[in-house]
Design a protein around this motif. Structure first.
Motif, short mmCIF file in Angstrom:
data_model
loop_
_atom_site.label_atom_id
_atom_site.label_comp_id
_atom_site.label_asym_id
_atom_site.label_seq_id
_atom_site.Cartn_x
_atom_site.Cartn_y
_atom_site.Cartn_z
N SER A 49 0.83 -1.20 0.00
CA SER A 49 0.00 0.00 0.00
C SER A 49 0.87 1.26 0.00
O SER A 49 0.56 2.24 -0.69
CB SER A 49 -0.91 0.00 1.22
OG SER A 49 -1.61 1.21 1.33
N SER A 50 1.97 1.24 0.75
CA SER A 50 2.89 2.39 0.76
C SER A 50 3.52 2.60 -0.60
O SER A 50 3.67 3.73 -1.06
CB SER A 50 3.98 2.18 1.82
OG SER A 50 3.46 2.27 3.11
N GLN A 79 0.85 4.12 -2.86
CA GLN A 79 0.61 5.53 -2.54
C GLN A 79 1.75 6.41 -3.03
O GLN A 79 1.52 7.51 -3.55
CB GLN A 79 0.39 5.71 -1.05
CG GLN A 79 -0.93 5.15 -0.58
CD GLN A 79 -1.12 5.30 0.92
OE1 GLN A 79 -0.26 5.80 1.64
NE2 GLN A 79 -2.27 4.85 1.40
N LEU A 80 2.98 5.95 -2.90
CA LEU A 80 4.13 6.71 -3.39
C LEU A 80 4.08 6.82 -4.91
O LEU A 80 4.27 7.91 -5.47
CB LEU A 80 5.44 6.07 -2.94
CG LEU A 80 6.70 6.78 -3.41
CD1 LEU A 80 6.81 8.17 -2.80
CD2 LEU A 80 7.92 5.97 -3.06
N LYS A 103 0.37 10.09 -3.73
CA LYS A 103 -0.47 10.33 -2.56
C LYS A 103 0.34 10.32 -1.27
O LYS A 103 -0.19 10.61 -0.20
CB LYS A 103 -1.57 9.27 -2.49
CG LYS A 103 -2.55 9.37 -3.64
CD LYS A 103 -3.60 8.30 -3.57
CE LYS A 103 -4.52 8.43 -4.78
NZ LYS A 103 -5.46 7.32 -4.86
N GLN A 104 1.61 9.97 -1.38
CA GLN A 104 2.50 9.92 -0.23
C GLN A 104 3.84 10.52 -0.64
O GLN A 104 4.33 10.25 -1.73
CB GLN A 104 2.68 8.46 0.22
CG GLN A 104 3.66 8.26 1.33
CD GLN A 104 3.76 6.80 1.72
OE1 GLN A 104 2.75 6.13 1.90
NE2 GLN A 104 4.97 6.30 1.83
N THR A 111 14.03 7.24 2.19
CA THR A 111 13.08 6.45 1.38
C THR A 111 13.54 6.39 -0.06
O THR A 111 13.55 5.32 -0.68
CB THR A 111 11.66 7.06 1.45
OG1 THR A 111 11.24 7.13 2.80
CG2 THR A 111 10.67 6.25 0.64
#
Length: 112
Positions: A40-41, A44-45, A49-50, A56
């Motif tokens: 999910s991360s 989103q990236l 959205k993130q 990172t």
């Protein structure tokens, strides 16, 4: 006279996380496992959205076998990009690399 209202909405910068993941033939789950985050991360990236931190960015670059700047500036799926030709040339033996350099200089009118 018509009044024009300026649009102050910021557009998101275009990054290439998803393209590099696809270029390396990885699913979101596989990349997430390499980095130690959730799929999910990753999603989103990739979808903006993130945000991301320097650490990172470095983790993604390590997992995808590229430089951190590549994720921000280079689309690996773009065919015939100069940098992709460069990467192919760097895989050649030294004599072939020299031929490539000599030919490029000739084409650019900078033959020695």
């Amino acid at each position: 006279m018509e009044t024009v209202t300026p649009n102050f909405k910021k557009e998101r910068p275009r990054y290439f996380f998803k393209e590099w993941r696809k270029h390396r033939g990885l699913t979101q789950e596989e990349l997430a496992s390499r980095i130690g985050v959730s799929a999910s991360s990753v999603s989103q990236l990739e979808n903006g959205k993130q945000g991301f931190t320097d650490s990172t960015l470095e983790a993604y670059a390590w997992a995808l076998g590229c430089n951190p700047g590549d994720l921000l500036m280079r689309n690996p799926l773009e065919e015939n990009a100069m940098w992709s030709i460069w990467e192919d040339a760097m895989k050649a033996d030294p004599a072939r690399q020299q031929q490539i350099v000599d030919y490029a200089r000739f084409l650019l009118g900078k033959a020695s």
